[in-house]
Write a protein that holds these residues in place. Structure first.
Motif, short mmCIF file in Angstrom:
data_model
loop_
_atom_site.label_atom_id
_atom_site.label_comp_id
_atom_site.label_asym_id
_atom_site.label_seq_id
_atom_site.Cartn_x
_atom_site.Cartn_y
_atom_site.Cartn_z
N ASN A 117 -1.31 8.21 1.17
CA ASN A 117 -0.96 8.90 2.55
C ASN A 117 -0.81 9.51 1.60
N GLU A 159 6.27 1.02 9.78
CA GLU A 159 6.12 1.45 8.80
C GLU A 159 8.04 2.13 8.94
N ALA A 201 12.81 3.60 6.21
CA ALA A 201 12.66 3.37 4.98
C ALA A 201 11.03 4.36 4.13
N ILE A 202 10.83 5.01 4.62
CA ILE A 202 10.12 6.35 4.48
C ILE A 202 11.02 7.10 3.34
N GLY A 203 9.88 7.52 2.41
CA GLY A 203 10.14 8.05 1.08
C GLY A 203 12.06 8.00 1.05
N LYS A 253 -0.57 12.79 2.21
CA LYS A 253 0.67 13.78 3.24
C LYS A 253 0.93 15.78 2.99
N LEU A 303 0.42 1.35 3.40
CA LEU A 303 0.13 2.51 3.46
C LEU A 303 1.50 3.03 2.22
N VAL A 304 0.96 4.05 1.84
CA VAL A 304 1.61 3.98 0.65
C VAL A 304 1.33 5.91 0.41
N GLY A 305 2.31 6.20 0.30
CA GLY A 305 3.04 8.06 0.29
C GLY A 305 3.50 8.24 -1.08
N GLY A 306 4.26 8.18 -1.16
CA GLY A 306 4.38 8.68 -3.14
C GLY A 306 3.86 8.32 -4.06
N GLY A 335 6.50 2.10 3.50
CA GLY A 335 8.20 2.35 3.57
C GLY A 335 8.09 1.95 1.67
N SER A 336 8.15 3.36 1.15
CA SER A 336 8.46 2.88 -0.44
C SER A 336 8.62 2.00 -1.23
N VAL A 337 6.45 1.52 -0.93
CA VAL A 337 5.81 0.63 -1.86
C VAL A 337 6.08 1.54 -3.12
N HIS A 367 1.61 8.35 13.04
CA HIS A 367 2.50 8.57 12.01
C HIS A 367 3.97 8.77 12.64
P1 PGA Z 1 6.71 6.26 1.59
O1 PGA Z 1 5.41 6.79 1.98
O2 PGA Z 1 5.79 5.39 0.44
O3 PGA Z 1 6.72 7.84 0.49
O4 PGA Z 1 7.53 5.79 1.89
C1 PGA Z 1 4.88 6.10 3.40
C2 PGA Z 1 4.08 6.67 4.39
O5 PGA Z 1 5.00 7.25 5.25
O6 PGA Z 1 3.01 6.28 5.00
#
Ligand code: PGA
Length: 253
Positions: free
Chosen positions: A15, A171, A175-177, A17, A235-238, A215-217, A101
């Motif tokens: 993701n 998520e 833990a997100i970001g 974002k 689900l991977v963000g950063g 969440g911060s994977v 999300h």
């Molecule tokens: P993150 O985001 O990996 O940067 O914590 C995950 C998400 O919000 O999908």
């Protein structure tokens, strides 16, 4: 997309974002190039900002990398300035869409009822929705996390997902970001509760619906998280923004 009878492969979903200009397409190309040399055990999907979806879909077209959008409207068309419909996502080459999300629920006040309408619109357009749920730190500290998330699952999934391909993503907001990951014990407990709810609602299908963790994977923790019971992907963000990190997570399956 209709559900196959076999257990789905794990899904690693990136993701992006609100990140990425045209130059970011090179990261996706690098992922494709690597997966061509060594195919992934997992399904892989990238969710760029809507402005890049069409170009990204063309850039990775014909490869194993799927594309999708980060949100869709609950209606197929109409006077909704700035929104995009599920049909537009399909038209731009996407095959999946993230619904509900937590950043949409928080920044745009999306309710679970609205999220269910979005997932319904996704199904109607032939897309695979990834329906997101997760609790705040306050809810967790109050001891209500499991009940809260299970209720979100129930309220955010429309009946029309039955018999169709869809995923749930757990998520935890805290833990997100943040660099802070839920403990494997937390993840196992929550995924088991989500699994029980899915089985109660959807029967056999509910036993196989992928439940992603997000969440911060990152490369350092992906192996442990993906090996946990009832974790059907991430689900991977950063860490999805750089091909090298995203590939390390894909290879952790
Ligand atoms: P993150 O985001 O990996 O940067 O914590 C995950 C998400 O919000 O999908």
């Amino acid at each position: 997309m209709t559900l196959s009878s076999t257990k789905p492969r794990p899904l690693i979903a990136g993701n992006w974002k609100m990140n990425g200009l045209a130059a970011a397409l090179d990261e996706a190309r690098a992922v494709v190039a690597d997966l061509e040399i060594q195919p992934a055990a997992a399904r892989v999907a990238i969710f760029p900002p809507a402005t890049l979806l069409s170009r990204l879909s063309e850039a990775v077209g014909g490869s194993a990398v799927l594309t999708g959008a980060q949100d869709c409207h609950g209606k197929p068309n109409g006077a909704h300035t700035g929104d995009i419909s599920a049909g537009m996502i399909a038209d731009a080459g996407g095959s999946l869409v993230i619904c509900g999300h937590s950043e949409r629920r928080t920044d745009h006040g999306e309710s679970s009822e609205q999220v269910a309408r979005k997932a319904e619109a996704a199904i109607a357009a032939g897309l695979e929705p990834i329906v997101c749920v997760g609790e705040t730190l306050e809810t967790r500290e109050a001891g209500d996390a499991v009940a809260f998330v299970v209720a979100q699952v129930r309220e955010s999934l429309p009946p029309s997902v039955a018999g169709k391909a869809f995923c749930v993503a757990y998520e935890p907001l805290w833990a997100i970001g943040t660099g802070r990951t839920a403990s494997v014990d937390n993840i196992i407990e929550m995924h088991a509760a989500i699994r029980a709810e899915l089985a109660a609602i959807f029967g056999e299908q509910g036993k196989a619906v992928p439940i992603l963790y997000g969440g911060s994977v990152k490369p350092e923790n992906a192996g442990e998280i993906l090996a946990a019971a009832e974790v059907g992907g991430a689900l991977v963000g950063g860490a999805s923004l750089k091909a090298v990190d995203f590939l390390a997570i894909i290879r952790a399956v």
